[in-house]
Design a protein around this motif. Sequence first.
Motif, PDB file in Angstrom:
ATOM      1  N   UNK A   1      28.643  60.171 -50.077  1.00  0.00           N
ATOM      2  CA  UNK A   1      28.188  61.285 -50.919  1.00  0.00           C
ATOM      3  C   UNK A   1      29.328  62.264 -51.186  1.00  0.00           C
ATOM      4  N   UNK A   2      30.006  62.683 -50.116  1.00  0.00           N
ATOM      5  CA  UNK A   2      31.072  63.664 -50.268  1.00  0.00           C
ATOM      6  C   UNK A   2      32.275  63.119 -51.004  1.00  0.00           C
ATOM      7  N   UNK A   3      32.612  61.862 -50.710  1.00  0.00           N
ATOM      8  CA  UNK A   3      33.751  61.253 -51.391  1.00  0.00           C
ATOM      9  C   UNK A   3      33.480  61.192 -52.888  1.00  0.00           C
ATOM     10  N   UNK A   4      32.258  60.839 -53.271  1.00  0.00           N
ATOM     11  CA  UNK A   4      31.914  60.801 -54.692  1.00  0.00           C
ATOM     12  C   UNK A   4      31.957  62.196 -55.318  1.00  0.00           C
ATOM     13  N   UNK A   5      31.216  63.120 -54.760  1.00  0.00           N
ATOM     14  CA  UNK A   5      30.969  64.384 -55.442  1.00  0.00           C
ATOM     15  C   UNK A   5      32.180  65.306 -55.435  1.00  0.00           C
ATOM     16  N   UNK A   6      32.781  65.514 -54.283  1.00  0.00           N
ATOM     17  CA  UNK A   6      33.908  66.440 -54.217  1.00  0.00           C
ATOM     18  C   UNK A   6      35.078  65.926 -55.050  1.00  0.00           C
TER      19      UNK A   6
ATOM     20  N   UNK B   1      35.955  53.663 -56.113  1.00  0.00           N
ATOM     21  CA  UNK B   1      35.694  54.618 -57.194  1.00  0.00           C
ATOM     22  C   UNK B   1      34.241  55.109 -57.154  1.00  0.00           C
ATOM     23  N   UNK B   2      33.884  55.923 -58.147  1.00  0.00           N
ATOM     24  CA  UNK B   2      32.591  56.599 -58.125  1.00  0.00           C
ATOM     25  C   UNK B   2      31.400  55.680 -57.994  1.00  0.00           C
ATOM     26  N   UNK B   3      31.358  54.629 -58.780  1.00  0.00           N
ATOM     27  CA  UNK B   3      30.218  53.713 -58.702  1.00  0.00           C
ATOM     28  C   UNK B   3      30.127  53.035 -57.341  1.00  0.00           C
ATOM     29  N   UNK B   4      31.265  52.702 -56.765  1.00  0.00           N
ATOM     30  CA  UNK B   4      31.276  52.082 -55.438  1.00  0.00           C
ATOM     31  C   UNK B   4      30.632  53.018 -54.414  1.00  0.00           C
ATOM     32  N   UNK B   5      30.958  54.300 -54.487  1.00  0.00           N
ATOM     33  CA  UNK B   5      30.390  55.262 -53.537  1.00  0.00           C
ATOM     34  C   UNK B   5      28.887  55.411 -53.730  1.00  0.00           C
ATOM     35  N   UNK B   6      28.455  55.481 -54.975  1.00  0.00           N
ATOM     36  CA  UNK B   6      27.020  55.652 -55.220  1.00  0.00           C
ATOM     37  C   UNK B   6      26.220  54.426 -54.792  1.00  0.00           C
ATOM     38  N   UNK B   7      26.765  53.252 -55.020  1.00  0.00           N
ATOM     39  CA  UNK B   7      26.097  52.036 -54.553  1.00  0.00           C
ATOM     40  C   UNK B   7      26.080  51.981 -53.030  1.00  0.00           C
TER      41      UNK B   7
ATOM     42  N   UNK C   1      11.476  53.941 -56.491  1.00  0.00           N
ATOM     43  CA  UNK C   1      12.598  52.993 -56.436  1.00  0.00           C
ATOM     44  C   UNK C   1      12.845  52.266 -57.754  1.00  0.00           C
ATOM     45  N   UNK C   2      12.025  52.521 -58.753  1.00  0.00           N
ATOM     46  CA  UNK C   2      12.251  51.879 -60.054  1.00  0.00           C
ATOM     47  C   UNK C   2      13.591  52.347 -60.625  1.00  0.00           C
ATOM     48  N   UNK C   3      14.338  51.430 -61.164  1.00  0.00           N
ATOM     49  CA  UNK C   3      15.673  51.649 -61.761  1.00  0.00           C
ATOM     50  C   UNK C   3      16.557  52.578 -60.924  1.00  0.00           C
ATOM     51  N   UNK C   4      16.473  52.444 -59.595  1.00  0.00           N
ATOM     52  CA  UNK C   4      17.191  53.376 -58.720  1.00  0.00           C
ATOM     53  C   UNK C   4      18.696  53.208 -58.843  1.00  0.00           C
ATOM     54  N   UNK C   5      19.171  51.989 -59.103  1.00  0.00           N
ATOM     55  CA  UNK C   5      20.614  51.817 -59.259  1.00  0.00           C
ATOM     56  C   UNK C   5      21.111  52.520 -60.514  1.00  0.00           C
ATOM     57  N   UNK C   6      20.312  52.488 -61.582  1.00  0.00           N
ATOM     58  CA  UNK C   6      20.668  53.181 -62.815  1.00  0.00           C
ATOM     59  C   UNK C   6      20.803  54.685 -62.567  1.00  0.00           C
ATOM     60  N   UNK C   7      20.010  55.208 -61.634  1.00  0.00           N
ATOM     61  CA  UNK C   7      19.985  56.642 -61.341  1.00  0.00           C
ATOM     62  C   UNK C   7      20.880  57.026 -60.161  1.00  0.00           C
ATOM     63  N   UNK C   8      21.692  56.099 -59.683  1.00  0.00           N
ATOM     64  CA  UNK C   8      22.406  56.320 -58.424  1.00  0.00           C
ATOM     65  C   UNK C   8      23.339  57.524 -58.469  1.00  0.00           C
ATOM     66  N   UNK C   9      23.992  57.745 -59.594  1.00  0.00           N
ATOM     67  CA  UNK C   9      24.896  58.905 -59.666  1.00  0.00           C
ATOM     68  C   UNK C   9      24.121  60.219 -59.606  1.00  0.00           C
ATOM     69  N   UNK C  10      23.006  60.285 -60.309  1.00  0.00           N
ATOM     70  CA  UNK C  10      22.223  61.508 -60.286  1.00  0.00           C
ATOM     71  C   UNK C  10      21.689  61.783 -58.882  1.00  0.00           C
ATOM     72  N   UNK C  11      21.209  60.734 -58.216  1.00  0.00           N
ATOM     73  CA  UNK C  11      20.694  60.901 -56.858  1.00  0.00           C
ATOM     74  C   UNK C  11      21.797  61.383 -55.914  1.00  0.00           C
ATOM     75  N   UNK C  12      22.969  60.786 -56.031  1.00  0.00           N
ATOM     76  CA  UNK C  12      24.082  61.167 -55.162  1.00  0.00           C
ATOM     77  C   UNK C  12      24.494  62.612 -55.414  1.00  0.00           C
TER      78      UNK C  12
END
Length: 549
Positions: A385-390, A432-438, A481-492
């Motif tokens: 979470x922190x690696x992605x956002x900060x 990168x960002x997607x890796x962190x969110x996944x 949990x529907x389309x949760x991967x699509x929303x992963x950045x927003x959730x993170x």
Amino acid sequence: MNLHPYAETHEVTNQVPPLDGANLYRVDLPLQEWVRRYDGGWAEQRLDTYGALAGGPLMAAGFLANENKPVFKSHDRYGHRIDLVEFHPAYHELMSTAIAHGIPSLPWTDPRAGANVARAGMSYLHSQAEAGSGCPLTMTFASVPALRLQPDVAEKWLPKILATEYDPRNLPIEQKSGATIGMAMTEKQGGTDVRANTTRAYPVGIPGPGQAYELVGHKWFCSAPMCDAFLTLAYTDKGLSCFLLPRHRPDGTRNEFYVQRLKNKLGNWSNASSEVEYRGAFAWMIGEEGRGVPTIIEMVSLTRFDCMVGSSSLMRQALTQAAHHCAYRQVGGRVLAEQPLMQNVLADLALESEAALALTMRMGRALDHLHDEQEDKFARLVTAVGKYWICKRAPAMINEAAECLGGAGYVEDTILPRLYREAPVNSTWEGSGNVQCLDVLRALSKEPGVLDALFTELGDGHGDARLGAFIGKLKASFADTADIQFRARQLTEDVAVALQAKLLLEAGNATVADAFIGSRLGGGGRVYGTLPRGTDAEALLARSTPHLA
């Protein structure tokens, strides 16, 4: 000879005094408070000493190290292949100072409460002076847990890795007083997808953990190729495995490790990044055969934490530069820092900086208490979470800070262009960002108790109705949990800002916490400088830069 009467066309006025020599610890009240809050107060004298170094001689060395990039020497003058990278003396000064003060070693050699927090504080100061040297420093620091999985190899290497003496000589480990460690994971065809690697490892004799192998293949990114050894990945018959590959073979001859070229990077200029080939390179297997990714993740988790530290550091130095400039520069007969719109911008930058620092230091506390199940699960989630956002927030924040200086912030005489070039490094490298969110989704779905640990940490919003409502929506988002991967950045992102808001509330500075929640949870503006009406901008600025204004 008399000068022409028009030779001097103007008097130089309204310029900002130099910031040279500022103690970067003393001007940073938030850093002082967050270090103390998470048990690092015992290191205050160390941090004060390093703050003076970072704002003085190391700051000067940082400019020199970036003006004089490392140079790759493939052969000596007689035609012998040597594969050396030469650095300016300023780079060696940066490395020597950091190692002497324990930046790569402190939590391992003195593992008391607050050790990771204190070490993060020193790294935070160091990277403000020069961030490129942070790459080998962090990999050396982060190599320890992985190497400890192989005690026979660790027994030989850890005393040199944990030494507080920098030894840049290209010699076998037995002849050196200290060692640094690099990392080489990714290949051309796979990048982050290390399962696509093609490098092969062949046993020299008996196979298995701790045994000798020869590696054949390539690495598209090998960070810090001047290090004494590298943690790397290669396939055996049992799967992808982890190895420690030294620059020299046990008999003292140079290893079959060949640098192809140095990367020509956007930033991170003082640090050498390279492409390499292994042509039967000697290496020892580290950890269980076929379990290379879990083994090297022991290292990667800590390097990702240092990406949080590094990005927070860059943001802090950008804020310091912007606030200092605006404290002196006049526009329309008034100092910029006294003008309401500029106060809004600077206060917003100060909030972003402190929120990043708060989450980073909270992660440091978790690393100091991994024996505690709650802290262990918190660290597992918040590393990603922190690696992605900060790291995502840093480039835009630094851009805004540079704009506070106008055209002066766009020229290389200031540090701002270097900070801006450096900012994307931490969001791109180490996943990168997607890796962190996944990875956030992976931790929440596959590791029992991680989601519970998150909401235990957040609680009910620490008495703030706005945060409490935000946490409620966050729980609903994870339940759907529907389309949760699509929303992963927003959730993170939502997890990150909820944690930052909670930490700021918990720390007890109502001005900081209210401004952060009102702007980050309240649907504020899309750029910096859009804090809501009623924000006490002057108080925020006085807190963030008490000795500059």
